[in-house]
Design a protein around this motif. Structure first.
Motif, PDB file in Angstrom:
ATOM      1  N   VAL A  91      17.541  -2.715  26.777  1.00 22.60           N
ATOM      2  CA  VAL A  91      17.341  -3.041  25.369  1.00 22.60           C
ATOM      3  C   VAL A  91      18.206  -4.248  24.993  1.00 22.60           C
ATOM      4  O   VAL A  91      19.396  -4.287  25.298  1.00 22.60           O
ATOM      5  N   VAL A  92      17.575  -5.218  24.351  1.00 21.17           N
ATOM      6  CA  VAL A  92      18.264  -6.424  23.888  1.00 21.17           C
ATOM      7  C   VAL A  92      18.129  -6.472  22.370  1.00 21.17           C
ATOM      8  O   VAL A  92      17.019  -6.570  21.846  1.00 21.17           O
ATOM      9  N   PHE A  93      19.251  -6.364  21.667  1.00 19.76           N
ATOM     10  CA  PHE A  93      19.260  -6.448  20.209  1.00 19.76           C
ATOM     11  C   PHE A  93      19.482  -7.907  19.835  1.00 19.76           C
ATOM     12  O   PHE A  93      20.440  -8.537  20.283  1.00 19.76           O
ATOM     13  N   LEU A  94      18.592  -8.435  19.013  1.00 22.33           N
ATOM     14  CA  LEU A  94      18.618  -9.846  18.652  1.00 22.33           C
ATOM     15  C   LEU A  94      19.070 -10.014  17.205  1.00 22.33           C
ATOM     16  O   LEU A  94      18.435  -9.500  16.284  1.00 22.33           O
ATOM     17  N   ALA A  95      20.161 -10.741  17.023  1.00 22.88           N
ATOM     18  CA  ALA A  95      20.705 -10.986  15.688  1.00 22.88           C
ATOM     19  C   ALA A  95      19.703 -11.751  14.842  1.00 22.88           C
ATOM     20  O   ALA A  95      18.872 -12.498  15.361  1.00 22.88           O
ATOM     21  N   GLY A  96      19.786 -11.560  13.548  1.00 18.57           N
ATOM     22  CA  GLY A  96      18.930 -12.306  12.642  1.00 18.57           C
ATOM     23  C   GLY A  96      19.153 -13.798  12.806  1.00 18.57           C
ATOM     24  O   GLY A  96      20.290 -14.265  12.881  1.00 18.57           O
ATOM     25  N   GLN A  97      18.050 -14.526  12.869  1.00 19.85           N
ATOM     26  CA  GLN A  97      18.099 -15.973  13.041  1.00 19.85           C
ATOM     27  C   GLN A  97      17.402 -16.652  11.866  1.00 19.85           C
ATOM     28  O   GLN A  97      16.313 -16.242  11.469  1.00 19.85           O
ATOM     29  N   THR A  98      18.049 -17.674  11.347  1.00 23.33           N
ATOM     30  CA  THR A  98      17.439 -18.504  10.322  1.00 23.33           C
ATOM     31  C   THR A  98      17.110 -19.856  10.961  1.00 23.33           C
ATOM     32  O   THR A  98      17.157 -20.003  12.180  1.00 23.33           O
TER      33      THR A  98
ATOM     34  N   ASN B 105      14.701 -19.910  17.419  1.00 24.83           N
ATOM     35  CA  ASN B 105      16.084 -19.510  17.682  1.00 24.83           C
ATOM     36  C   ASN B 105      16.145 -18.091  18.247  1.00 24.83           C
ATOM     37  O   ASN B 105      16.898 -17.819  19.188  1.00 24.83           O
ATOM     38  N   LEU B 106      15.353 -17.179  17.674  1.00 24.13           N
ATOM     39  CA  LEU B 106      15.319 -15.799  18.172  1.00 24.13           C
ATOM     40  C   LEU B 106      14.848 -15.774  19.631  1.00 24.13           C
ATOM     41  O   LEU B 106      15.445 -15.099  20.475  1.00 24.13           O
ATOM     42  N   LEU B 107      13.800 -16.525  19.932  1.00 21.02           N
ATOM     43  CA  LEU B 107      13.262 -16.541  21.298  1.00 21.02           C
ATOM     44  C   LEU B 107      14.221 -17.212  22.273  1.00 21.02           C
ATOM     45  O   LEU B 107      14.292 -16.822  23.452  1.00 21.02           O
ATOM     46  N   THR B 108      15.003 -18.171  21.813  1.00 25.03           N
ATOM     47  CA  THR B 108      16.034 -18.781  22.658  1.00 25.03           C
ATOM     48  C   THR B 108      17.060 -17.734  23.058  1.00 25.03           C
ATOM     49  O   THR B 108      17.452 -17.647  24.230  1.00 25.03           O
ATOM     50  N   SER B 109      17.489 -16.916  22.098  1.00 25.74           N
ATOM     51  CA  SER B 109      18.434 -15.833  22.400  1.00 25.74           C
ATOM     52  C   SER B 109      17.822 -14.833  23.368  1.00 25.74           C
ATOM     53  O   SER B 109      18.484 -14.381  24.305  1.00 25.74           O
ATOM     54  N   LEU B 110      16.570 -14.489  23.139  1.00 27.84           N
ATOM     55  CA  LEU B 110      15.883 -13.529  24.012  1.00 27.84           C
ATOM     56  C   LEU B 110      15.787 -14.068  25.437  1.00 27.84           C
ATOM     57  O   LEU B 110      16.068 -13.344  26.406  1.00 27.84           O
ATOM     58  N   ARG B 111      15.407 -15.323  25.592  1.00 28.34           N
ATOM     59  CA  ARG B 111      15.305 -15.914  26.939  1.00 28.34           C
ATOM     60  C   ARG B 111      16.671 -15.947  27.620  1.00 28.34           C
ATOM     61  O   ARG B 111      16.773 -15.717  28.823  1.00 28.34           O
ATOM     62  N   ALA B 112      17.731 -16.228  26.860  1.00 29.71           N
ATOM     63  CA  ALA B 112      19.081 -16.246  27.422  1.00 29.71           C
ATOM     64  C   ALA B 112      19.492 -14.872  27.932  1.00 29.71           C
ATOM     65  O   ALA B 112      20.312 -14.759  28.846  1.00 29.71           O
TER      66      ALA B 112
ATOM     67  N   GLU C  93      14.474 -15.204   7.571  1.00 31.58           N
ATOM     68  CA  GLU C  93      15.333 -14.796   8.684  1.00 31.58           C
ATOM     69  C   GLU C  93      14.535 -13.835   9.556  1.00 31.58           C
ATOM     70  O   GLU C  93      13.827 -12.973   9.043  1.00 31.58           O
ATOM     71  N   VAL C  94      14.649 -14.003  10.867  1.00 22.72           N
ATOM     72  CA  VAL C  94      13.895 -13.199  11.831  1.00 22.72           C
ATOM     73  C   VAL C  94      14.880 -12.445  12.718  1.00 22.72           C
ATOM     74  O   VAL C  94      15.768 -13.057  13.315  1.00 22.72           O
ATOM     75  N   GLN C  95      14.734 -11.132  12.781  1.00 22.96           N
ATOM     76  CA  GLN C  95      15.617 -10.264  13.561  1.00 22.96           C
ATOM     77  C   GLN C  95      14.744  -9.350  14.399  1.00 22.96           C
ATOM     78  O   GLN C  95      13.619  -9.016  14.009  1.00 22.96           O
ATOM     79  N   GLY C  96      15.246  -8.903  15.540  1.00 22.82           N
ATOM     80  CA  GLY C  96      14.432  -7.997  16.327  1.00 22.82           C
ATOM     81  C   GLY C  96      15.166  -7.363  17.482  1.00 22.82           C
ATOM     82  O   GLY C  96      16.369  -7.538  17.647  1.00 22.82           O
ATOM     83  N   PHE C  97      14.395  -6.621  18.273  1.00 28.59           N
ATOM     84  CA  PHE C  97      14.911  -6.156  19.547  1.00 28.59           C
ATOM     85  C   PHE C  97      13.791  -6.164  20.561  1.00 28.59           C
ATOM     86  O   PHE C  97      12.609  -6.138  20.235  1.00 28.59           O
ATOM     87  N   ALA C  98      14.206  -6.258  21.812  1.00 28.45           N
ATOM     88  CA  ALA C  98      13.262  -6.338  22.921  1.00 28.45           C
ATOM     89  C   ALA C  98      13.710  -5.374  24.002  1.00 28.45           C
ATOM     90  O   ALA C  98      14.869  -4.948  24.036  1.00 28.45           O
ATOM     91  N   VAL C  99      12.791  -5.029  24.878  1.00 23.51           N
ATOM     92  CA  VAL C  99      13.115  -4.250  26.062  1.00 23.51           C
ATOM     93  C   VAL C  99      12.655  -5.078  27.251  1.00 23.51           C
ATOM     94  O   VAL C  99      11.471  -5.367  27.395  1.00 23.51           O
ATOM     95  N   VAL C 100      13.628  -5.470  28.060  1.00 28.87           N
ATOM     96  CA  VAL C 100      13.373  -6.317  29.219  1.00 28.87           C
ATOM     97  C   VAL C 100      13.318  -5.429  30.448  1.00 28.87           C
ATOM     98  O   VAL C 100      14.247  -4.647  30.697  1.00 28.87           O
TER      99      VAL C 100
END
Length: 137
Positions: free
Chosen positions: A25-32, A55-62, A121-128
Protein backbone atom coordinates in the motif's frame (compact mmCIF):
# COMPACT_ATOMS: atom_id res chain seq x y z
CA UNK A 1 -6.55 -5.50 -8.95
CA UNK A 2 -10.27 -5.97 -9.33
CA UNK A 3 -12.67 -3.10 -9.97
CA UNK A 4 -16.18 -3.85 -8.71
CA UNK A 5 -19.20 -2.02 -10.10
CA UNK A 6 -22.45 -3.67 -8.97
CA UNK A 7 -25.30 -3.11 -11.44
CA UNK A 8 -27.70 -2.09 -8.68
CA UNK A 9 -25.55 1.02 -8.02
CA UNK A 10 -25.76 2.26 -11.59
CA UNK A 11 -22.97 2.47 -14.14
CA UNK A 12 -20.11 4.66 -12.89
CA UNK A 13 -18.59 7.29 -15.15
CA UNK A 14 -15.00 8.26 -14.38
CA UNK A 15 -14.70 6.16 -11.21
CA UNK A 16 -15.20 2.65 -9.83
CA UNK A 17 -17.54 1.88 -6.94
CA UNK A 18 -15.00 -0.41 -5.26
CA UNK A 19 -11.48 -1.71 -5.84
CA UNK A 20 -9.94 -4.87 -4.36
CA UNK A 21 -6.15 -5.23 -4.44
CA UNK A 22 -3.27 -7.14 -2.86
CA UNK A 23 0.28 -5.84 -2.50
CA UNK A 24 2.22 -2.96 -1.01
CA UNK A 25 0.00 0.00 0.00
CA UNK A 26 1.29 3.43 -1.02
CA UNK A 27 -0.38 6.43 0.63
CA UNK A 28 -0.08 9.52 -1.56
CA UNK A 29 -0.10 12.97 0.04
CA UNK A 30 -2.44 15.58 -1.34
CA UNK A 31 -0.90 17.33 -4.31
CA UNK A 32 -1.76 20.74 -5.69
CA UNK A 33 -0.38 22.52 -8.76
CA UNK A 34 2.96 23.27 -7.11
CA UNK A 35 6.04 23.44 -9.32
CA UNK A 36 9.57 22.50 -8.20
CA UNK A 37 10.00 25.92 -6.54
CA UNK A 38 6.80 25.45 -4.51
CA UNK A 39 4.78 27.98 -6.52
CA UNK A 40 1.23 27.28 -7.68
CA UNK A 41 1.18 27.22 -11.49
CA UNK A 42 -1.62 26.97 -14.02
CA UNK A 43 -4.38 29.34 -14.98
CA UNK A 44 -7.71 27.76 -14.20
CA UNK A 45 -8.95 24.52 -12.74
CA UNK A 46 -8.06 22.32 -15.75
CA UNK A 47 -4.39 23.37 -15.82
CA UNK A 48 -4.14 23.08 -12.04
CA UNK A 49 -5.79 19.65 -12.07
CA UNK A 50 -3.31 18.48 -14.70
CA UNK A 51 -0.35 19.66 -12.61
CA UNK A 52 -1.78 18.26 -9.35
CA UNK A 53 -2.52 14.86 -10.89
CA UNK A 54 0.91 14.86 -12.53
CA UNK A 55 2.51 15.55 -9.15
CA UNK A 56 0.53 12.70 -7.56
CA UNK A 57 1.59 10.30 -10.34
CA UNK A 58 5.23 11.40 -9.97
CA UNK A 59 5.08 10.40 -6.30
CA UNK A 60 3.41 7.11 -7.20
CA UNK A 61 6.05 6.27 -9.82
CA UNK A 62 8.81 7.11 -7.31
CA UNK A 63 7.24 4.49 -5.00
CA UNK A 64 7.34 1.89 -7.78
CA UNK A 65 3.75 2.22 -8.94
CA UNK A 66 1.84 3.27 -12.02
CA UNK A 67 -1.55 4.93 -12.59
CA UNK A 68 -3.26 1.54 -12.91
CA UNK A 69 -2.25 0.82 -9.28
CA UNK A 70 -4.43 3.65 -7.92
CA UNK A 71 -7.17 2.26 -5.66
CA UNK A 72 -8.69 5.46 -4.33
CA UNK A 73 -8.43 9.14 -5.21
CA UNK A 74 -10.01 12.12 -3.48
CA UNK A 75 -10.19 15.46 -5.24
CA UNK A 76 -10.65 18.56 -3.10
CA UNK A 77 -12.28 21.34 -5.12
CA UNK A 78 -12.51 25.03 -4.22
CA UNK A 79 -15.16 25.95 -6.81
CA UNK A 80 -17.39 22.96 -7.55
CA UNK A 81 -19.42 24.77 -10.22
CA UNK A 82 -16.22 25.67 -12.12
CA UNK A 83 -14.91 22.11 -11.78
CA UNK A 84 -18.17 20.64 -13.07
CA UNK A 85 -18.25 23.12 -15.96
CA UNK A 86 -14.84 21.77 -17.02
CA UNK A 87 -15.55 18.11 -16.23
CA UNK A 88 -15.09 16.95 -19.83
CA UNK A 89 -11.68 18.64 -20.09
CA UNK A 90 -10.64 17.32 -16.68
CA UNK A 91 -11.74 13.83 -17.75
CA UNK A 92 -9.57 14.13 -20.86
CA UNK A 93 -6.59 15.08 -18.68
CA UNK A 94 -7.26 12.05 -16.44
CA UNK A 95 -7.41 9.70 -19.44
CA UNK A 96 -4.20 11.11 -20.94
CA UNK A 97 -2.21 10.91 -17.68
CA UNK A 98 -3.80 7.97 -15.84
CA UNK A 99 -5.68 5.90 -18.43
CA UNK A 100 -9.19 4.51 -18.39
CA UNK A 101 -9.10 2.12 -15.43
CA UNK A 102 -10.61 4.24 -12.70
CA UNK A 103 -10.08 3.96 -8.95
CA UNK A 104 -12.75 4.55 -6.35
CA UNK A 105 -13.07 8.35 -6.34
CA UNK A 106 -14.65 11.23 -4.45
CA UNK A 107 -14.85 14.94 -5.20
CA UNK A 108 -15.24 17.16 -2.17
CA UNK A 109 -15.99 20.88 -2.18
CA UNK A 110 -13.87 22.92 0.23
CA UNK A 111 -13.74 26.63 1.05
CA UNK A 112 -9.99 26.84 0.39
CA UNK A 113 -6.77 24.83 0.32
CA UNK A 114 -3.45 25.35 2.10
CA UNK A 115 -2.13 27.57 -0.71
CA UNK A 116 -4.75 30.24 -1.40
CA UNK A 117 -4.02 30.16 -5.15
CA UNK A 118 -4.71 26.41 -5.34
CA UNK A 119 -8.02 25.50 -6.97
CA UNK A 120 -7.76 21.71 -6.62
CA UNK A 121 -5.88 19.11 -4.58
CA UNK A 122 -5.57 15.41 -5.46
CA UNK A 123 -4.88 12.76 -2.80
CA UNK A 124 -4.99 9.00 -2.98
CA UNK A 125 -3.59 5.60 -2.29
CA UNK A 126 -2.39 2.79 -4.47
CA UNK A 127 -1.55 -0.87 -4.08
CA UNK A 128 1.59 -1.86 -5.94
CA UNK A 129 2.02 -5.55 -6.67
CA UNK A 130 5.20 -6.95 -5.21
CA UNK A 131 6.17 -8.41 -8.59
CA UNK A 132 6.42 -4.91 -10.13
CA UNK A 133 8.72 -3.55 -7.38
CA UNK A 134 12.48 -3.38 -7.87
CA UNK A 135 14.32 -6.22 -6.13
CA UNK A 136 15.10 -5.43 -2.49
CA UNK A 137 11.93 -3.36 -1.96
Amino acid sequence: MERINPPELGKPSGFSHAVVAEGRVVFLAGQTALDASNKIVGDGVVAQFERALGNLLTSLRAAGGSPSDLCSVTIYIVDMADYRAHAREIGAVWKRLAGTEYPAMAGIGVSRLWDEEALVEVQGFAVVSRSSLPSGS
